[in-house]
Scaffold this motif. Structure first.
Motif, PDB file in Angstrom:
ATOM      1  N   ALA A  10       0.859  -1.184   0.000  1.00 33.40           N
ATOM      2  CA  ALA A  10       0.000   0.000   0.000  1.00 33.40           C
ATOM      3  C   ALA A  10       0.894   1.231   0.000  1.00 33.40           C
ATOM      4  CB  ALA A  10      -0.909   0.006   1.223  1.00 33.40           C
ATOM      5  N   VAL A  11       0.678   2.127  -0.956  1.00 29.88           N
ATOM      6  CA  VAL A  11       1.460   3.354  -1.054  1.00 29.88           C
ATOM      7  C   VAL A  11       0.532   4.532  -0.807  1.00 29.88           C
ATOM      8  CG1 VAL A  11       2.882   4.801  -2.549  1.00 29.88           C
ATOM      9  CG2 VAL A  11       3.045   2.305  -2.704  1.00 29.88           C
ATOM     10  N   SER A  12       0.928   5.406   0.103  1.00 30.80           N
ATOM     11  CA  SER A  12       0.133   6.581   0.430  1.00 30.80           C
ATOM     12  C   SER A  12       1.055   7.784   0.530  1.00 30.80           C
ATOM     13  CB  SER A  12      -0.597   6.368   1.759  1.00 30.80           C
ATOM     14  OG  SER A  12      -1.250   7.549   2.154  1.00 30.80           O
ATOM     15  N   THR A  13       0.904   8.732  -0.402  1.00 33.39           N
ATOM     16  CA  THR A  13       1.758   9.913  -0.370  1.00 33.39           C
ATOM     17  C   THR A  13       1.214  10.985   0.567  1.00 33.39           C
ATOM     18  OG1 THR A  13       0.643  10.783  -2.321  1.00 33.39           O
ATOM     19  CG2 THR A  13       2.674   9.547  -2.684  1.00 33.39           C
ATOM     20  N   VAL A  14      -0.087  10.942   0.847  1.00 37.00           N
ATOM     21  CA  VAL A  14      -0.699  11.884   1.782  1.00 37.00           C
ATOM     22  C   VAL A  14      -1.272  11.061   2.929  1.00 37.00           C
ATOM     23  CG1 VAL A  14      -2.459  13.641   2.112  1.00 37.00           C
ATOM     24  CG2 VAL A  14      -1.285  13.478  -0.086  1.00 37.00           C
ATOM     25  N   LYS A  15      -0.747  11.292   4.137  1.00 42.08           N
ATOM     26  CA  LYS A  15      -1.213  10.523   5.290  1.00 42.08           C
ATOM     27  C   LYS A  15      -0.984  11.294   6.574  1.00 42.08           C
ATOM     28  CE  LYS A  15       3.003   7.903   4.824  1.00 42.08           C
ATOM     29  NZ  LYS A  15       3.276   7.232   3.610  1.00 42.08           N
ATOM     30  N   GLU A  16      -1.536  10.809   7.641  1.00 36.95           N
ATOM     31  CA  GLU A  16      -1.359  11.386   8.965  1.00 36.95           C
ATOM     32  C   GLU A  16       0.134  11.488   9.246  1.00 36.95           C
ATOM     33  OE1 GLU A  16      -0.424  10.841  12.250  1.00 36.95           O
ATOM     34  OE2 GLU A  16      -1.865  12.141  13.201  1.00 36.95           O
ATOM     35  N   PRO A  17       0.617  12.623   9.726  1.00 34.23           N
ATOM     36  CA  PRO A  17       2.058  12.824   9.910  1.00 34.23           C
ATOM     37  C   PRO A  17       2.772  11.746  10.723  1.00 34.23           C
ATOM     38  CG  PRO A  17       0.899  14.896  10.200  1.00 34.23           C
ATOM     39  CD  PRO A  17      -0.147  13.831  10.059  1.00 34.23           C
ATOM     40  N   ARG A  18       2.109  11.156  11.701  1.00 36.58           N
ATOM     41  CA  ARG A  18       2.761  10.119  12.505  1.00 36.58           C
ATOM     42  C   ARG A  18       2.996   8.828  11.732  1.00 36.58           C
ATOM     43  NH1 ARG A  18      -1.188  10.278  17.493  1.00 36.58           N
ATOM     44  NH2 ARG A  18      -2.563  10.644  15.740  1.00 36.58           N
ATOM     45  N   LEU A  19       2.406   8.720  10.530  1.00 42.07           N
ATOM     46  CA  LEU A  19       2.626   7.543   9.690  1.00 42.07           C
ATOM     47  C   LEU A  19       3.743   7.749   8.675  1.00 42.07           C
ATOM     48  CD1 LEU A  19      -1.013   6.336   8.998  1.00 42.07           C
ATOM     49  CD2 LEU A  19       0.683   5.317  10.508  1.00 42.07           C
ATOM     50  N   GLU A  20       4.327   8.951   8.652  1.00 38.67           N
ATOM     51  CA  GLU A  20       5.443   9.214   7.736  1.00 38.67           C
ATOM     52  C   GLU A  20       6.566   8.211   7.990  1.00 38.67           C
ATOM     53  OE1 GLU A  20       5.654  11.359   5.167  1.00 38.67           O
ATOM     54  OE2 GLU A  20       3.612  12.019   5.588  1.00 38.67           O
ATOM     55  N   GLY A  21       7.094   7.646   6.924  1.00 43.37           N
ATOM     56  CA  GLY A  21       8.198   6.700   7.036  1.00 43.37           C
ATOM     57  C   GLY A  21       7.790   5.287   7.387  1.00 43.37           C
ATOM     58  N   CYS A  22       6.511   5.034   7.572  1.00 38.84           N
ATOM     59  CA  CYS A  22       6.038   3.696   7.915  1.00 38.84           C
ATOM     60  C   CYS A  22       5.771   2.888   6.641  1.00 38.84           C
ATOM     61  CB  CYS A  22       4.750   3.761   8.732  1.00 38.84           C
ATOM     62  SG  CYS A  22       4.951   4.523  10.341  1.00 38.84           S
ATOM     63  N   LYS A  23       6.212   1.645   6.637  1.00 38.30           N
ATOM     64  CA  LYS A  23       5.961   0.748   5.514  1.00 38.30           C
ATOM     65  C   LYS A  23       4.575   0.122   5.705  1.00 38.30           C
ATOM     66  CE  LYS A  23       7.897  -3.391   3.355  1.00 38.30           C
ATOM     67  NZ  LYS A  23       8.946  -4.415   3.515  1.00 38.30           N
ATOM     68  N   LEU A  24       3.722   0.276   4.697  1.00 38.56           N
ATOM     69  CA  LEU A  24       2.363  -0.258   4.757  1.00 38.56           C
ATOM     70  C   LEU A  24       2.213  -1.383   3.740  1.00 38.56           C
ATOM     71  CD1 LEU A  24       0.470   3.148   4.890  1.00 38.56           C
ATOM     72  CD2 LEU A  24       1.132   1.693   6.810  1.00 38.56           C
ATOM     73  N   LEU A  25       1.706  -2.514   4.189  1.00 38.75           N
ATOM     74  CA  LEU A  25       1.522  -3.671   3.321  1.00 38.75           C
ATOM     75  C   LEU A  25       0.066  -4.102   3.302  1.00 38.75           C
ATOM     76  CD1 LEU A  25       4.620  -5.783   4.387  1.00 38.75           C
ATOM     77  CD2 LEU A  25       4.364  -4.393   2.337  1.00 38.75           C
ATOM     78  N   LEU A  26      -0.320  -4.763   2.234  1.00 41.00           N
ATOM     79  CA  LEU A  26      -1.644  -5.344   2.108  1.00 41.00           C
ATOM     80  C   LEU A  26      -1.534  -6.801   2.550  1.00 41.00           C
ATOM     81  CD1 LEU A  26      -4.312  -4.187   1.077  1.00 41.00           C
ATOM     82  CD2 LEU A  26      -3.801  -5.208  -1.138  1.00 41.00           C
ATOM     83  N   VAL A  27      -2.343  -7.191   3.536  1.00 38.55           N
ATOM     84  CA  VAL A  27      -2.334  -8.567   4.047  1.00 38.55           C
ATOM     85  C   VAL A  27      -3.751  -9.121   4.047  1.00 38.55           C
ATOM     86  CG1 VAL A  27      -0.305  -8.162   5.497  1.00 38.55           C
ATOM     87  CG2 VAL A  27      -2.581  -7.898   6.477  1.00 38.55           C
TER      88      VAL A  27
END
Length: 95
Positions: A10-27
């Motif tokens: 999952a790629v998100s260029t606009v997100k809640e600031p505390r999620l910056e730098g977090c790797k998001l995956l689809l499971v």
């Protein structure tokens, strides 16, 4: 904890600031053999998981606690990669 399988990214260029730098995956949830049994959802990866891996996930307040600062707005976090599973005395999954 639950068993899940990594099925995408999952790629998100606009997100809640505390999620910056977090790797998001689809499971998706998986059974003890590694077969996908549910619809996909997004999980935060804190352990460095690869594609198609069988993983352990935690949800809710436990997921937030698993994050380094406990302040990330995460509902599902990947906390481990499974190497094998033994279910009812039989090995059902081996990496």
């Amino acid at each position: 904890m639950k068993i899940a399988k990594v099925v995408g990214v999952a790629v998100s260029t606009v997100k809640e600031p505390r999620l910056e730098g977090c790797k998001l995956l689809l499971v998706s949830d998986a059974d003890p053999t590694g077969k996908v049994i549910g619809d996909p959802y997004i999980a935060m990866d804190i352990v460095g998981v690869g594609p198609d891996e069988l993983v352990m996930i935690v949800e809710g307040s436990t997921a937030r606690m698993a994050c380094s600062d406990g302040e990330k707005p995460a509902d599902v976090v990947i906390v481990g990669v499974l190497d094998s599973l033994k279910y009812n005395g039989k090995t059902t999954f081996r990496k």
